[in-house]
Scaffold this active site. Structure first.
Site, mmCIF file in Angstrom:
data_model
loop_
_atom_site.group_PDB
_atom_site.id
_atom_site.type_symbol
_atom_site.label_atom_id
_atom_site.label_comp_id
_atom_site.label_asym_id
_atom_site.label_seq_id
_atom_site.Cartn_x
_atom_site.Cartn_y
_atom_site.Cartn_z
ATOM 1 N N CYS A 99 4.555 47.863 33.033
ATOM 2 C CA CYS A 99 4.835 47.510 34.425
ATOM 3 C C CYS A 99 5.907 46.420 34.471
ATOM 4 O O CYS A 99 6.193 45.761 33.459
ATOM 5 C CB CYS A 99 3.528 47.034 35.062
ATOM 6 S SG CYS A 99 3.691 46.234 36.661
ATOM 7 N N HIS A 126 8.375 40.933 32.803
ATOM 8 C CA HIS A 126 8.580 39.504 33.064
ATOM 9 C C HIS A 126 7.899 38.656 31.987
ATOM 10 O O HIS A 126 8.454 37.647 31.525
ATOM 11 C CB HIS A 126 8.028 39.131 34.439
ATOM 12 C CG HIS A 126 8.771 39.725 35.588
ATOM 13 N ND1 HIS A 126 10.140 39.890 35.591
ATOM 14 C CD2 HIS A 126 8.334 40.196 36.790
ATOM 15 C CE1 HIS A 126 10.520 40.430 36.739
ATOM 16 N NE2 HIS A 126 9.443 40.633 37.476
ATOM 17 N N ILE A 138 2.546 43.824 50.983
ATOM 18 C CA ILE A 138 1.625 44.659 50.205
ATOM 19 C C ILE A 138 1.496 44.075 48.807
ATOM 20 O O ILE A 138 2.493 43.764 48.150
ATOM 21 C CB ILE A 138 2.135 46.109 50.090
ATOM 22 C CG1 ILE A 138 2.297 46.748 51.467
ATOM 23 C CG2 ILE A 138 1.198 46.943 49.211
ATOM 24 C CD1 ILE A 138 1.017 47.038 52.193
ATOM 25 N N ASP A 158 19.063 53.122 45.536
ATOM 26 C CA ASP A 158 18.849 52.436 44.262
ATOM 27 C C ASP A 158 20.196 52.304 43.568
ATOM 28 O O ASP A 158 21.139 53.045 43.873
ATOM 29 C CB ASP A 158 17.864 53.219 43.379
ATOM 30 C CG ASP A 158 17.278 52.366 42.256
ATOM 31 O OD1 ASP A 158 16.121 51.941 42.385
ATOM 32 O OD2 ASP A 158 17.983 52.100 41.272
ATOM 33 N N GLY A 213 8.183 44.774 46.936
ATOM 34 C CA GLY A 213 9.094 44.137 45.991
ATOM 35 C C GLY A 213 9.056 42.618 46.082
ATOM 36 O O GLY A 213 8.951 42.053 47.181
ATOM 37 N N LEU A 214 9.149 41.964 44.920
ATOM 38 C CA LEU A 214 9.097 40.502 44.844
ATOM 39 C C LEU A 214 10.450 39.964 44.389
ATOM 40 O O LEU A 214 10.837 40.141 43.234
ATOM 41 C CB LEU A 214 8.013 40.056 43.850
ATOM 42 C CG LEU A 214 6.580 40.498 44.185
ATOM 43 C CD1 LEU A 214 5.625 40.066 43.071
ATOM 44 C CD2 LEU A 214 6.139 39.925 45.515
ATOM 45 N N CYS A 253 -15.747 34.501 47.904
ATOM 46 C CA CYS A 253 -14.950 33.991 49.019
ATOM 47 C C CYS A 253 -15.223 34.812 50.279
ATOM 48 O O CYS A 253 -15.878 35.864 50.240
ATOM 49 C CB CYS A 253 -13.465 34.007 48.671
ATOM 50 S SG CYS A 253 -12.740 35.666 48.544
ATOM 51 N N THR A 266 5.607 43.550 35.778
ATOM 52 C CA THR A 266 4.964 42.287 35.403
ATOM 53 C C THR A 266 4.989 42.093 33.898
ATOM 54 O O THR A 266 5.249 40.986 33.397
ATOM 55 C CB THR A 266 3.508 42.265 35.916
ATOM 56 O OG1 THR A 266 3.513 42.387 37.333
ATOM 57 C CG2 THR A 266 2.809 40.974 35.517
#
Length: 342
Positions: A38, A43, A284, A195, A261-262, A96, A40
């Site tokens: 992924c 990164h 999201i 893209d 997207g981040l 929580c 992540t």
């Protein structure tokens, strides 16, 4: 057992021997078969500022996987050795307000598999039984291995009704392409995708996109795509600031955006434009637990085909080649094999 471990700051992972984890009373021990790489994970491999801040090392990484239950703790009911499983990668606190109100996807104390606790890039993995998803019969192993990512795509695509709507998707990586497939399955009238990568634009075509646009050369022009009023729905999947700005500009009045997207940097936003055009932007993250998972299984039972999304396989020990392939723009989902393929 063998595992991919982030040992400290900086670039890279190490393929090393570590002790096989032991399940406690309410845990499940899973023999990992395949894992998906992924963004992540990329990164964390690169050791970017977010990963350096967030991941306490040493850490077994990875969160997309499929495996077989090897053993269960004495307090576990309903799960049996041999069942084919994946798991929700956000492990929630269960105490929580949001968890108690059955909104676990909004848990502020959630721990990420492969981030805050040891993950799935290993021969064996221990997880709380409540986080485990048992696959329905007939699910292909490659699809099961990327159920976590598939869930991101479904969470985005199901944010707003799609039937007979026009959709613009910015970012055609594996999750973006799967979101295209879901939107097509849900009856969207027109799906356009932008893209930078020609390969990923082709991936979007295979997913069912009606139109593709080479990003970076010029902003997306709705009129050039036959949409004089702009698009009804937007999926922001890229994290690219320019793509995010282009998506907002291409929306129709009253348009709705689901943003996954981040970005790595601040994105200039004209809030007066958002207000005057009455746009809705829905953030999201992850999946609804376990609502999205049931939706995913139903989509597959209904004939949704995701085989196009997986483009490469590597043995786990060849992880460096696998990560290099996943980091390029000419690959879809890259799978690591932790057990011999049939």
């Amino acid at each position: 057992m063998k595992a991919l471990v982030k040992q400290g700051p900086g670039e890279g992972l190490e393929y090393v021997d570590i002790p096989t984890p032991v399940p406690e009373r309410h845990d499940v021990l899973i023999r990992v078969l395949r894992t998906g790489i992924c963004g992540t994970d990329l990164h964390i491999f690169d050791g970017n500022p977010w990963a350096t801040r967030t991941v306490r090392t040493p850490r077994v990484v990875g969160h997309e996987f499929v495996g077989e239950i090897a053993a269960v703790g004495p307090g576990v009911g309903g799960l049996l050795p041999g069942q084919l499983v994946s798991a929700e990668g956000h492990l929630t606190c269960n105490s929580c307000v949001n968890c108690q109100a059955d909104r676990k996807h909004l848990c502020r104390a959630a721990q990420g598999l492969g981030v805050q606790r040891d993950g799935a890039f290993a021969e064996y993995l221990v997880l709380p039984a409540e986080s485990v998803w048992v696959h329905r019969p007939g699910v292909p192993l490659d699809v099961a291995a990327m159920f976590d990512a598939f869930g991101n795509a479904v969470h985005v695509a199901d944010a707003f009704p799609l039937r007979d709507r026009t959709v613009l998707v910015t970012g055609a990586g594996p999750i973006g392409a799967m979101a295209v497939a879901v939107a097509r399955h849900r009856g969207a009238r027109l799906i356009a995708v932008s893209d930078l990568s020609p390969f990923r634009l082709d991936l979007a075509r295979r997913a069912g996109a009606h139109l593709v646009v080479q990003a970076g050369e010029q902003p997306v022009d709705p009129a050039a795509l036959g949409q004089e009023q702009g698009f009804d729905i937007g999926f922001e999947m890229s994290g690219n600031p320019s793509a995010q700005s282009d998506l907002i500009a291409a929306m129709a009045h009253g348009g709705r955006i689901a943003a996954l997207g981040l970005p790595d940097e601040d994105v200039p936003t004209d809030w007066s434009d958002i207000s005057l055009r009455m746009l809705t932007i829905q953030g999201i993250s992850g999946r609804k637990v376990f609502d999205t998972w049931h939706t995913m299984a139903d989509l597959l039972d209904d004939g949704l085909d995701l085989s196009f999304a997986v483009t490469d396989h590597f043995a786990a020990q060849d992880y460096e080649k696998a990560f290099a392939t996943a980091a390029r723009g000419d690959a879809g989902k890259v799978i690591l094999d932790w057990a011999p393929r049939d």
